[in-house]
Design a protein around this motif. Structure first.
Motif, mmCIF file in Angstrom:
data_model
loop_
_atom_site.group_PDB
_atom_site.id
_atom_site.type_symbol
_atom_site.label_atom_id
_atom_site.label_comp_id
_atom_site.label_asym_id
_atom_site.label_seq_id
_atom_site.Cartn_x
_atom_site.Cartn_y
_atom_site.Cartn_z
ATOM 1 N N THR A 11 0.889 -1.156 0.000
ATOM 2 C CA THR A 11 0.000 0.000 0.000
ATOM 3 C C THR A 11 0.914 1.188 0.000
ATOM 4 O O THR A 11 1.395 1.601 1.037
ATOM 5 N N THR A 12 1.190 1.690 -1.155
ATOM 6 C CA THR A 12 2.278 2.641 -1.225
ATOM 7 C C THR A 12 2.352 3.313 -2.573
ATOM 8 O O THR A 12 1.757 2.868 -3.553
ATOM 9 N N LEU A 13 3.091 4.377 -2.616
ATOM 10 C CA LEU A 13 3.348 5.095 -3.859
ATOM 11 C C LEU A 13 4.284 4.303 -4.761
ATOM 12 O O LEU A 13 4.352 4.546 -5.958
ATOM 13 N N MET A 53 7.549 -5.978 6.121
ATOM 14 C CA MET A 53 7.052 -7.025 7.007
ATOM 15 C C MET A 53 7.156 -8.354 6.270
ATOM 16 O O MET A 53 6.839 -8.433 5.073
ATOM 17 N N LYS A 72 4.980 -7.796 3.070
ATOM 18 C CA LYS A 72 4.126 -6.606 3.055
ATOM 19 C C LYS A 72 5.027 -5.380 3.058
ATOM 20 O O LYS A 72 5.931 -5.279 3.904
ATOM 21 N N PHE A 74 5.430 -1.078 2.897
ATOM 22 C CA PHE A 74 4.776 0.233 3.037
ATOM 23 C C PHE A 74 5.830 1.322 2.939
ATOM 24 O O PHE A 74 6.786 1.352 3.712
ATOM 25 N N PRO A 76 5.900 5.264 3.149
ATOM 26 C CA PRO A 76 5.112 6.478 3.404
ATOM 27 C C PRO A 76 5.468 7.593 2.428
ATOM 28 O O PRO A 76 6.573 7.624 1.890
ATOM 29 N N VAL A 77 4.523 8.496 2.220
ATOM 30 C CA VAL A 77 4.810 9.715 1.466
ATOM 31 C C VAL A 77 4.737 10.906 2.420
ATOM 32 O O VAL A 77 4.015 10.876 3.414
ATOM 33 N N GLY A 78 5.491 11.950 2.097
ATOM 34 C CA GLY A 78 5.620 13.096 2.993
ATOM 35 C C GLY A 78 4.380 13.978 3.020
ATOM 36 O O GLY A 78 3.595 14.023 2.071
ATOM 37 N N GLY A 79 4.235 14.689 4.152
ATOM 38 C CA GLY A 79 3.131 15.637 4.332
ATOM 39 C C GLY A 79 2.457 15.435 5.658
ATOM 40 O O GLY A 79 2.197 14.312 6.059
ATOM 41 N N SER B 152 -0.456 8.900 5.671
ATOM 42 C CA SER B 152 0.402 8.957 4.488
ATOM 43 C C SER B 152 -0.440 9.308 3.267
ATOM 44 O O SER B 152 -1.334 8.545 2.896
ATOM 45 N N GLY B 153 -0.179 10.486 2.682
ATOM 46 C CA GLY B 153 -0.915 10.879 1.493
ATOM 47 C C GLY B 153 -2.112 11.745 1.828
ATOM 48 O O GLY B 153 -3.235 11.256 1.954
ATOM 49 N N LEU B 154 -1.864 13.038 2.026
ATOM 50 C CA LEU B 154 -2.933 13.965 2.398
ATOM 51 C C LEU B 154 -2.704 15.327 1.756
ATOM 52 O O LEU B 154 -3.358 16.300 2.102
ATOM 53 N N ILE B 166 -6.601 2.346 6.592
ATOM 54 C CA ILE B 166 -6.393 0.910 6.388
ATOM 55 C C ILE B 166 -5.738 0.308 7.637
ATOM 56 O O ILE B 166 -5.097 1.011 8.423
ATOM 57 N N LYS B 167 -5.933 -0.985 7.782
ATOM 58 C CA LYS B 167 -5.296 -1.724 8.884
ATOM 59 C C LYS B 167 -4.052 -2.383 8.325
ATOM 60 O O LYS B 167 -4.154 -3.308 7.502
ATOM 61 N N PHE B 168 -2.873 -1.896 8.724
ATOM 62 C CA PHE B 168 -1.610 -2.433 8.185
ATOM 63 C C PHE B 168 -1.264 -3.753 8.856
ATOM 64 O O PHE B 168 -0.830 -4.693 8.213
ATOM 65 N N ASN B 169 -1.415 -3.807 10.169
ATOM 66 C CA ASN B 169 -1.373 -5.089 10.881
ATOM 67 C C ASN B 169 -2.289 -4.955 12.107
ATOM 68 O O ASN B 169 -3.070 -4.004 12.181
ATOM 69 N N ILE B 174 -3.298 3.092 9.140
ATOM 70 C CA ILE B 174 -2.749 4.192 8.351
ATOM 71 C C ILE B 174 -3.885 4.907 7.620
ATOM 72 O O ILE B 174 -4.688 4.268 6.945
ATOM 73 N N PHE B 178 -2.323 7.574 0.324
ATOM 74 C CA PHE B 178 -1.089 6.802 0.132
ATOM 75 C C PHE B 178 -0.255 7.231 -1.073
ATOM 76 O O PHE B 178 0.760 6.609 -1.358
ATOM 77 N N THR B 179 -0.686 8.273 -1.760
ATOM 78 C CA THR B 179 0.089 8.699 -2.938
ATOM 79 C C THR B 179 0.398 10.200 -2.978
ATOM 80 O O THR B 179 1.435 10.581 -3.506
#
Lengths: 80, 213
Positions: A11-13, A53, A72, A74, A76-79, B152-154, B166-169, B174, B178-179
């Motif tokens: 779940t990521t960029l 993970m 898994k 992940f 993160p993206v900044g902000g 992450s991604g706002l 979302i539930k990461f674990n 999170i 996400f982008t």
């Protein structure tokens, strides 16, 4: 050199090459986590801080992958 | 400050809350790692609904450009963020307990700063810092019973509706799309507040015993 199968979730960029989250791929049994990230096209700068993970536990770049591993990722993206 | 004792104040402040959640909120301590756009607004939301205690962590000072999204005012400019935020939160609830750490959170001091938190909010700006707290949270046994709520991604002004939690674990959630990166799209109040509200509501859900999104 044998082949192993691993499943990858993300779940990521991250711009992952030709792979959808949840896909299972075949790789060499010599592959490390860092090697896997390179195969996926994740650049070195991102590899330094991506969250990894493996089978529900935190992993690292030097870990060697095993058959049926569930990975898994992940990034993160900044902000904020 | 209005002359009203703590019990009556909390009762009136939380009059519109569901009763049983107020009792639970009044027992919980939330660690806020970063008091910027996410952290200051998560803190404000939790203060308004009667959280017992907040641990505020930030090394920065308030500047004018923070005011486009962060819970600060003109009079706060130049103050340490943890001090300004603490003052502003106490204007909502003078009985909230606040612990301040005016420092940069690192792998070395994170355990000491956040040990007494029931739930931790990742509210950093930089992607690397976000990863640092997630990795530290996963590694350190002191956090094995706690929850971590990240974002992450706002950035920007893409649709509100693609921001989700979302539930990461089992213990990490999170919020975000996400982008959308701040360096490309800028950060502004509406979407930052949406993500912050996702984080705050996930905290309420966990406190209520609901461990899914």
């Amino acid at each position: 050199m044998k082949k192993i199968q691993i499943t990858i979730h993300f779940t990521t960029l991250v711009d992952v090459k030709n792979i959808k989250s949840g896909d299972t791929i075949e790789i060499s049994d010599e592959t490390t986590m860092s090697g896997l990230l390179s195969i996926l096209g994740i650049i070195e700068r991102h590899q330094k801080y991506i969250v990894i993970m493996r089978n529900g536990e935190k992993s690292n770049l030097s870990a060697k992958l095993k058959n049926n591993d569930e990975i898994k990722l992940f990034l993160p993206v900044g902000g904020g | 400050m209005i002359a009203i004792n703590k019990i009556d104040f909390i009762k009136q402040l939380t009059e519109k809350n569901e009763k049983k959640i107020t009792d639970l909120l009044q027992k919980k301590t939330i660690g806020i790692a970063g008091c910027g756009g996410l952290g200051s607004n998560v803190a404000a939301a939790l203060t308004r609904i009667g959280i017992k205690k907040l641990i505020l962590i930030d090394f920065d000072k308030v500047v004018l450009s923070n005011l486009n999204r962060q819970f600060f005012f003109i009079d706060d400019i130049g103050k340490d963020k943890v001090d300004a935020l603490s003052e502003n939160l106490l204007k909502i609830n003078p009985y909230i307990e606040i612990e301040k750490h005016n420092l940069k959170l690192t792998e070395k001091n994170i355990t000491e700063c956040l040990l007494n938190s029931d739930i931790i909010v990742e509210a950093f700006d930089e992607a690397q810092e976000k990863s640092m707290i997630i990795n530290a949270f996963l590694e350190k046994k002191e956090f094995s019973e706690k929850y971590l709520i990240c974002a992450s991604g706002l950035a920007g002004y893409d649709s509100s509706n693609i921001i989700q939690t979302i539930k990461f674990n089992e213990r990490i959630f999170i919020a975000g799309d996400f982008t959308s990166q701040a360096c490309e799209k800028g950060v502004m109040a509406p979407r930052v507040w949406i993500a912050a509200s996702h984080q705050a509501n996930m905290i309420v859900r966990i406190i209520a015993g609901i461990k899914n999104v």
